[in-house]
Design a protein around this motif. Structure first.
Motif, PDB file in Angstrom:
ATOM      1  N   UNK A  28       4.475  37.515  59.920  1.00 43.64           N
ATOM      2  CA  UNK A  28       5.542  37.476  58.922  1.00 43.64           C
ATOM      3  C   UNK A  28       6.913  37.616  59.584  1.00 43.64           C
ATOM      4  N   UNK A  29       7.024  38.577  60.477  1.00 42.20           N
ATOM      5  CA  UNK A  29       8.320  38.929  61.057  1.00 42.20           C
ATOM      6  C   UNK A  29       8.850  37.838  61.981  1.00 42.20           C
ATOM      7  N   UNK A  30       8.026  37.368  62.904  1.00 38.77           N
ATOM      8  CA  UNK A  30       8.510  36.434  63.921  1.00 38.77           C
ATOM      9  C   UNK A  30       8.988  35.109  63.319  1.00 38.77           C
ATOM     10  N   UNK A  31       8.185  34.397  62.501  1.00 41.15           N
ATOM     11  CA  UNK A  31       8.691  33.129  61.941  1.00 41.15           C
ATOM     12  C   UNK A  31       9.888  33.308  61.018  1.00 41.15           C
ATOM     13  N   UNK A  32       9.890  34.388  60.224  1.00 42.76           N
ATOM     14  CA  UNK A  32      10.984  34.607  59.273  1.00 42.76           C
ATOM     15  C   UNK A  32      12.305  34.857  60.003  1.00 42.76           C
ATOM     16  N   UNK A  33      12.306  35.821  60.918  1.00 40.60           N
ATOM     17  CA  UNK A  33      13.540  36.151  61.640  1.00 40.60           C
ATOM     18  C   UNK A  33      14.005  34.986  62.505  1.00 40.60           C
ATOM     19  N   UNK A  34      13.062  34.287  63.111  1.00 39.64           N
ATOM     20  CA  UNK A  34      13.427  33.183  64.002  1.00 39.64           C
ATOM     21  C   UNK A  34      14.019  32.014  63.232  1.00 39.64           C
ATOM     22  N   UNK A  35      13.511  31.749  62.020  1.00 39.74           N
ATOM     23  CA  UNK A  35      14.078  30.664  61.213  1.00 39.74           C
ATOM     24  C   UNK A  35      15.553  30.927  60.914  1.00 39.74           C
ATOM     25  N   UNK A  55      23.874  35.146  71.728  1.00 39.57           N
ATOM     26  CA  UNK A  55      24.237  36.306  70.921  1.00 39.57           C
ATOM     27  C   UNK A  55      22.983  36.766  70.191  1.00 39.57           C
ATOM     28  N   UNK A  56      22.361  37.806  70.677  1.00 42.06           N
ATOM     29  CA  UNK A  56      21.100  38.258  70.126  1.00 42.06           C
ATOM     30  C   UNK A  56      19.920  37.687  70.902  1.00 42.06           C
ATOM     31  N   UNK A  57      18.773  38.315  70.734  1.00 44.97           N
ATOM     32  CA  UNK A  57      17.565  37.838  71.404  1.00 44.97           C
ATOM     33  C   UNK A  57      17.303  36.387  71.007  1.00 44.97           C
ATOM     34  N   UNK A  58      17.157  35.474  71.986  1.00 45.55           N
ATOM     35  CA  UNK A  58      17.113  34.036  71.669  1.00 45.55           C
ATOM     36  C   UNK A  58      15.774  33.507  71.202  1.00 45.55           C
ATOM     37  N   UNK A  59      14.915  34.352  70.670  1.00 39.95           N
ATOM     38  CA  UNK A  59      13.665  33.875  70.083  1.00 39.95           C
ATOM     39  C   UNK A  59      12.699  33.274  71.076  1.00 39.95           C
ATOM     40  N   UNK A  60      12.677  33.796  72.294  1.00 36.44           N
ATOM     41  CA  UNK A  60      11.762  33.264  73.314  1.00 36.44           C
ATOM     42  C   UNK A  60      10.371  33.889  73.161  1.00 36.44           C
ATOM     43  N   UNK A  73      16.552  22.048  68.529  1.00 31.60           N
ATOM     44  CA  UNK A  73      16.183  23.200  67.707  1.00 31.60           C
ATOM     45  C   UNK A  73      14.840  22.991  67.003  1.00 31.60           C
ATOM     46  N   UNK A  74      14.592  21.769  66.528  1.00 34.85           N
ATOM     47  CA  UNK A  74      13.317  21.483  65.860  1.00 34.85           C
ATOM     48  C   UNK A  74      12.160  21.715  66.819  1.00 34.85           C
ATOM     49  N   UNK A  75      12.281  21.180  68.021  1.00 38.23           N
ATOM     50  CA  UNK A  75      11.215  21.320  69.013  1.00 38.23           C
ATOM     51  C   UNK A  75      11.091  22.765  69.468  1.00 38.23           C
ATOM     52  N   UNK A  76      12.226  23.424  69.674  1.00 41.16           N
ATOM     53  CA  UNK A  76      12.195  24.817  70.128  1.00 41.16           C
ATOM     54  C   UNK A  76      11.509  25.722  69.107  1.00 41.16           C
ATOM     55  N   UNK A  77      11.715  25.457  67.825  1.00 43.73           N
ATOM     56  CA  UNK A  77      11.063  26.312  66.826  1.00 43.73           C
ATOM     57  C   UNK A  77       9.544  26.201  66.931  1.00 43.73           C
ATOM     58  N   UNK A  78       9.072  25.006  67.204  1.00 40.99           N
ATOM     59  CA  UNK A  78       7.628  24.817  67.373  1.00 40.99           C
ATOM     60  C   UNK A  78       7.117  25.503  68.633  1.00 40.99           C
ATOM     61  N   UNK A  79       7.792  25.263  69.747  1.00 35.13           N
ATOM     62  CA  UNK A  79       7.273  25.723  71.041  1.00 35.13           C
ATOM     63  C   UNK A  79       7.653  27.162  71.368  1.00 35.13           C
TER      64      UNK A  79
END
Length: 236
Positions: free
Chosen positions: A109-116, A132-137, A78-84
């Motif tokens: 604002x929207x992408x990092x906040x919602x993805x976190x 479950x939900x868009x997987x933040x790709x 998850x740590x690596x995925x948040x970066x990449x």
């Protein structure tokens, strides 16, 4: 008996090491982004995406939770995925000038906040191993934007829609783990990866049949899960 156990631990820890290479690829992608070398940035992100696709099956095969329990593979992933998946692609969309001004700030604002929030969601996976939900790709989203270069406001609107979709009961297929249509999904995922490398290597200049193929594979990966849900509802 000790030798097989040692070999099992070695294999399990090697999977953690493989996962951790994604952090190195993230650093290389960040350096390329800072230098505005967008092609190499995406190539490094695609390398991280490939690692993310193969380390999970290897972890399950070699019982990493049992033989290398000191390291939390899920947390590492998850740590690596948040970066990449999130941080670097969002930066690239703004810093490249593709999404400038107010649309760019809104997206940042929207992408990092919602993805976190999404990456901390304990209900991220469904019973059939889909998302479950868009997987933040956002790495895949950003590459499509680099190829198509739509109006910045369209990018912001799509970012808002997908960010909301992270928290809706909409299913999205996992390219490796979702059993339904798995052979087709794997084939489409591999085709998407090849086309993505072509796009990044060629300065995002896909044309003709290649552009159509890239669009169709991207559409399948986005809509296969919702279509499965729709078929399930109609079958009830």
């Amino acid at each position: 008996m000790e030798q097989p156990r040692k070999w099992s631990r070695t294999r399990a820890h090697s999977v953690h090491a493989l996962t951790a290479t994604g952090a190195v690829f993230a650093m290389f992608a960040l350096l390329a982004a800072v230098e505005a070398n967008w092609s190499w940035m995406f190539l490094w992100l695609l390398a991280a995406l490939l690692v993310d696709g193969i380390d999970g099956p290897l972890a399950r095969r070699y019982d990493v939770d049992l033989h290398a329990a000191r390291f939390d593979g899920v947390l590492l992933d998850l740590i690596i995925d948040y970066l990449t998946y999130v941080f670097i692609p969002a930066y690239a969309l703004y810093a490249s000038g593709i999404v400038p001004g107010w649309p760019g700030w809104g997206m940042l604002i929207v992408i990092p906040f919602a993805s976190a929030l999404y990456f901390a969601d304990v209900r991220m996976k469904t019973e059939d191993a889909s998302f479950e939900g868009f997987p933040g790709c956002w790495n895949m989203f950003a590459l499509v934007v680099f190829v198509l270069q739509p109006n910045p406001w369209i990018v912001l609107i799509l970012s808002l829609v997908l960010s909301v979709a992270m928290f809706l009961p909409i299913r999205f297929v996992h390219p490796v783990r979702t059993a339904r249509w798995r052979p087709l999904t794997l084939a489409v995922s591999l085709a998407w990866m090849v086309l993505a490398v072509m796009a990044a290597w060629g300065e995002f200049g896909l044309s003709g049949a290649w552009a159509w193929a890239f669009g169709l594979t991207s559409t399948y990966l986005l809509l296969a899960g919702p279509l499965q849900q729709l078929l399930d509802l109609r079958g009830r």
